[in-house]
Design a protein around this motif. Structure first.
Motif, PDB file in Angstrom:
ATOM      1  N   GLY A  18       0.793  -1.226   0.000  1.00 54.29           N
ATOM      2  CA  GLY A  18       0.000   0.000   0.000  1.00 54.29           C
ATOM      3  C   GLY A  18       0.822   1.271   0.000  1.00 54.29           C
ATOM      4  N   TYR A  19       2.132   1.140   0.104  1.00 52.58           N
ATOM      5  CA  TYR A  19       2.994   2.323   0.167  1.00 52.58           C
ATOM      6  C   TYR A  19       2.902   3.149  -1.118  1.00 52.58           C
ATOM      7  N   GLU A  20       2.990   2.490  -2.264  1.00 49.20           N
ATOM      8  CA  GLU A  20       2.932   3.211  -3.549  1.00 49.20           C
ATOM      9  C   GLU A  20       1.609   3.962  -3.689  1.00 49.20           C
ATOM     10  N   GLU A  21       0.537   3.334  -3.282  1.00 51.40           N
ATOM     11  CA  GLU A  21      -0.779   3.969  -3.361  1.00 51.40           C
ATOM     12  C   GLU A  21      -0.848   5.185  -2.430  1.00 51.40           C
ATOM     13  N   ALA A  22      -0.280   5.077  -1.244  1.00 48.28           N
ATOM     14  CA  ALA A  22      -0.264   6.186  -0.300  1.00 48.28           C
ATOM     15  C   ALA A  22       0.557   7.355  -0.836  1.00 48.28           C
TER      16      ALA A  22
END
Length: 111
Positions: A18-22
């Motif tokens: 989820g880091y890239e999305e955040a």
């Protein structure tokens, strides 16, 4: 070790799911809500009164839409027929069922 299993050892690994999305969400730009001057608000009120005298006419409305996740939002322009003015909710009701807060309108132009 077979070559296929060996290659799987070195495949990319997402340690932070989820880091890239955040990062994408935090980089997304939003605009501030409208803050019209008094004379701009008076002009807008006159234009609205003019449009409401002939409600069956197509009208182009530019208004602010608040973002669901961040402060700010975006501006949309829509051409539609105004069905009525809801004075209790301070909203314009368009023929397609869309409701627009009067405080979010920045421009009204009859076609």
């Amino acid at each position: 070790m077979p070559l296929a299993k060996r290659a799987a050892q070195f495949s990319p690994f997402a340690a932070l799911t989820g880091y890239e999305e955040a990062v994408r969400e935090s980089a997304r730009v939003t605009l501030p809500p409208p803050n019209l001057a008094e004379d701009e608000q008076e002009l807008l009120d006159r234009q609205l009164q003019q449009v409401l005298t002939n409600p069956a006419r197509q009208t182009t409305i530019t208004y602010f839409v608040a973002d669901a996740y961040k402060d700010g939002g975006r501006y949309e322009t829509r051409t539609a027929v105004i069905k009525r003015l809801d004075c209790t909710c301070q909203q314009l009701l368009l023929e397609d069922g869309t409701r627009i807060d009067l405080s979010h309108i920045v421009r009204i132009q009859p076609i």
